[in-house]
Design an enzyme around this catalytic site. Structure first.
Site, PDB file in Angstrom:
ATOM      1  N   SER A 678      -4.505  45.412  25.145  1.00  0.00           N
ATOM      2  CA  SER A 678      -5.491  45.421  25.790  1.00  0.00           C
ATOM      3  C   SER A 678      -5.376  47.009  26.290  1.00  0.00           C
ATOM      4  CB  SER A 678      -5.405  44.700  27.245  1.00  0.00           C
ATOM      5  OG  SER A 678      -3.953  44.887  27.714  1.00  0.00           O
ATOM      6  N   LYS A 721      -4.336  42.417  36.824  1.00  0.00           N
ATOM      7  CA  LYS A 721      -4.724  43.658  36.572  1.00  0.00           C
ATOM      8  C   LYS A 721      -5.723  44.273  37.780  1.00  0.00           C
ATOM      9  CE  LYS A 721      -4.324  43.352  31.717  1.00  0.00           C
ATOM     10  NZ  LYS A 721      -4.951  43.200  30.327  1.00  0.00           N
TER      11      LYS A 721
END
Length: 778
Positions: A678, A721
């Site tokens: 990611s 996140k």
């Protein structure tokens, strides 16, 4: 009756569960109307009737298909009306006959029969068979004790082989099917052979019965002998005054075994071991091994259990009392309990609470136990690498013990506790076995009713135990083990939730622990927020609790030394108690930078921000990657580099930059391992910024996997996140468009503070993340 007729019509008497052989004379009770009328009809005529057995006893009006085709032509010697309405007749079997047809009138059945004569056989063979059958029959008569000596003598006197065979068959306790088989045997030789087979089989059965009887008798005698000797031993010990010796101990153990209400197979094993213990000398090492084993069998709760309080309202109240927030997690637990309330059973899917440290996984399991009114047991699997820790050690040495599962059940004292398997992702494996494989049986609802512990040796039923597991990292759990569990993620807490938890849960607990109260220690709300922002950065609240404990210790010292009677913690006094702030709250970067981008990462400790730096300088086109990166992250960097090379013209970059420029990509905190796909778009943005001289906006954080075509792919951990971005003070985050479905997981308070943009291609990321050149921006 003339037997020269080849066929004739005659009334029929169907028999249920009975058969008459030629030469037999016996009484029959008749109750069916048609049968009674058939008897009355033949009594008016020549008194001959055909007796045929029914195949199905339940049929009231038999047809030719419901009767055996071979019957017995009989003569009714006597008829008598009984007081209960039935008719009793005395019949004599005369000759076998075959039924060719049957007709039914309103009064009785009538059949067309053909009398049968015995087929001639070899005389010597018939004689030999007759003698053999007689020997077997005499043996059977002696062994069975159901046939009198007079009957045996009368059969011995019969010379005609056919009549001899029929007479023996009539005295054997055979089913109608077997007797019918003999009746249908026209050949005398075949009839005798069938009888020989039957008698041989009956002889074996009788011999086996006799052996079983003798074995039972010996067993009874041995039991009586043992009882007598045991009573003698007790009497001797009483005379010697040895009341506290092994004899008394054995009797105590025997009573405990009876009271333990063990399953039959376990009780049998316990009594067997007790008998060994009684024989083994006390000084022997084996004696202590057996005694310890018996103590474990007696102590285990084989049937003791608590009654579940399957009350959803009470469960919800308990969960809310113990935990703030975690609405989705609480909802899932309540759904699980609702299903159990409907099924009246707690077997089924195993819950696995996953999330960073300090978010309340263990305490949530305790709350589930409290809401159900069950006992709570916790074992830690962190670092367990020996299979025997789960299944127990084999009983071959003095120090052997059951595994952690059986020990936990014994500690709970009931067979249905809430059993927490903590840190299930931190098990290891080595030459001593794989403990995660041993857990497969424990956590499988289809198998754990027969859980086998190596020490106990007998199976133990774990189907009523409610197992809950916890883990920080689901990917570290072996796939077969994870397949048996349902993972429930506890992502972490927002700043608002942390403030509420600190005020309502953590601070009151620390005040009580340090002998303080709200009257002599107060923490202002702005000071509490500062502790959360500048002294902790975590998904859970464990470090926050430590900081509050430090404040309580400082306050306790101040009060005890007499400096102050009441301590009020404000923004001004906070640094005096905790020191200078250890975290930086606000922008990750103080100003827009070239070649530095902020990524969003997901670790076992929750969400975090990741600064990615790129430096370029003259060289030969080498690409250097540093920062303790994993293989996947290195591949993401190479994919981003390849995309920039292929799109250099579009991005405004010299197409030959790779020939004369060395590139160094670094992720700070090099001692910390970092991996995952990611970071792809973050690396790409940092590279483009360094190569074009455009700055990266300091308030933007991003996450997403990149392809060679510049597409942005789906990632995980969106909630974690986004929470890390909020903690870091970012105001804009970029997420893959495919993660739109995960936006509802982000807490509303964070969605209100942060601008979220969904992107599907790197071009869109550039639009949001990059500003102008440094000279233009300044």
């Amino acid at each position: 009756m003339p037997t020269t007729e080849t066929s004739r019509k005659i009334p029929l008497l169907p028999l249920r569960g009975a058969l008459v052989f030629p030469g037999m004379v016996l009484h029959l009770d008749v109750g069916r109307d048609k049968s009674v009328q058939a008897i009355e009809r033949v009594m008016e005529d020549d008194q001959y009737i055909l007796l045929a057995s029914q195949i199905d006893l339940e049929v009231e009006a038999p047809t030719i298909n419901d009767l055996y085709r071979t019957g017995t032509l009989a003569y009714i010697k006597q008829m008598l009306k009984m007081p209960n309405g039935t008719t009793r007749i005395l019949v004599e079997g005369l000759q076998r006959a075959v039924i060719n047809d049957i007709t039914a009138s309103d009064r009785y059945y009538e059949v067309l029969i053909e009398p049968l004569s015995a087929e001639q056989s070899h005389q010597a063979e018939v004689t030999a068979l007759k003698r053999t059958v007689l020997d077997h029959f005499e043996h059977y008569a002696k062994a069975s004790s159901k046939i009198s000596e007079e009957t045996t003598q009368s059969i011995r006197a019969i010379d005609e082989p056919g009549h001899f065979a029929d007479t023996i068959a009539s005295h054997l306790p055979l089913k109608v099917e077997r007797k019918q088989d003999i009746l249908e045997a026209i050949s005398i030789e075949g009839r005798l052979q069938k009888l020989l087979d039957i008698l041989s089989n009956e002889k074996e059965v009788l011999d086996l019965e006799q052996k079983i009887g003798e074995r039972v008798k010996k067993s009874m005698e041995r039991t009586q002998k043992e009882y007598y000797l045991r009573e003698q031993m007790k009497a001797i010990q009483n005379e010697l005054g040895d009341q506290e010796g092994k004899g008394s101990e054995v009797e105590t153990l025997r009573a405990q075994i009876e009271e333990a209400n063990m399953p039959e197979n376990v009780a049998e094993k316990a009594h067997k071991e007790l008998a060994r213990y009684e024989r083994v000398p006390t000084a022997s090492a084996e004696s202590s091994v057996i005694r310890t084993y018996l103590d474990w069998l007696v102590a285990l709760p084989w049937h003791e259990e608590t009654i579940d309080q399957l009350d959803l309202e009470n469960a919800e109240r308990v969960l809310n009392e113990d935990h703030y927030g975690l609405e989705k997690v609480k909802e899932r637990v309540l759904e699980h309990l609702a299903v159990q309330q409907l099924t009246q059973s707690l077997s089924g899917q195993i819950l696995c609470l996953t999330g960073p440290p300090g978010v309340g996984k263990t305490s949530l399991a305790k709350s589930v136990a409290r809401s159900l009114g069950r006992e709570f047991v916790r074992i830690s699997l962190g670092g367990v690498r020996d299979e025997a820790e789960i299944r127990g050690h084999r009983r071959t040495y003095v120090g052997a013990l059951p595994g952690k599962i059986i020990q936990g059940i014994n500690k709970a004292g009931v067979r249905n506790p809430v059993f927490l398997l903590d840190e299930v992702d931190k098990m290891a494996m080595d030459f001593r076995g794989d403990p995660s494989s041993a857990l497969l049986e424990v956590l499988d609802p289809e198998q754990n009713s027969q859980f086998g512990d190596h020490y106990i040796e007998e199976t133990y039923d774990l189907s009523d135990v409610m197992f809950i597991t916890t883990a920080n990292n689901v990917s570290a759990i072996p796939a077969p083990l994870l397949d048996r569990m349902e993972a429930i993620t506890i992502a972490g807490y927002t700043e608002i939730e942390k403030k509420a938890i600190a005020s309502n849960y953590l601070l009151p607990k620390q005040l009580e622990r340090h002998g303080l109260s709200k009257t002599n220690l107060q923490i202002k709300e702005d000071a509490l927020v500062k502790v959360i922002r500048y002294y902790t950065r975590e998904a859970g609240v464990r470090n926050l609790e430590r900081e509050l404990a430090a404040i309580c210790r400082k306050a306790a010292k101040t009060i005890v030394t007499g400096e102050k009677k009441k301590v009020i913690v404000t923004l001004k006094t906070l640094e005096d108690m905790l020191g200078k702030p250890r975290m930086r709250y606000g922008q990750v970067e103080e100003k827009d930078q070239i070649g530095t981008a902020t990524g969003l990462a997901y670790t076992t400790a929750g969400g975090d921000t990741l600064s990615i730096e790129v430096s370029i300088y003259g060289g030969k086109g080498e690409l250097t990657l540093t920062g303790h990166l994993g293989d996947v992250m290195k591949e993401s960097a190479r994919a981003a580099f390849s995309y920039i090379r292929s799109s250099a013209d579009t991005l405004g970059i010299d197409e030959r930059f790779h020939e004369n420029t060395d590139i160094h990509i670094h992720v700070p905190e090099g001692a910390t391992p970092k991996d995952g796909p990611s970071a792809g778009i973050t690396i790409a943005i940092a590279l483009i910024s360094a190569l074009t001289g455009r700055v990266v906006k300091k308030e933007v954080g991003m996450t997403g996997e990149i392809t060679l075509r510049g597409r942005v792919l789906l990632i995980g951990g969106v909630k974690e996140k986004s929470m890390s971005a909020h903690r870091a003070g970012l105001t804009t985050i970029l997420l893959p468009k495919e993660n739109a479905k995960d936006l509802e997981d982000i807490p509303e308070s964070i969605r209100n503070d942060i601008s979220i943009h969904l992107v599907s291609h790197l071009d869109e990321v550039i639009q949001y993340a990059l500003g102008g050149r440094r000279d233009e921006s300044e």
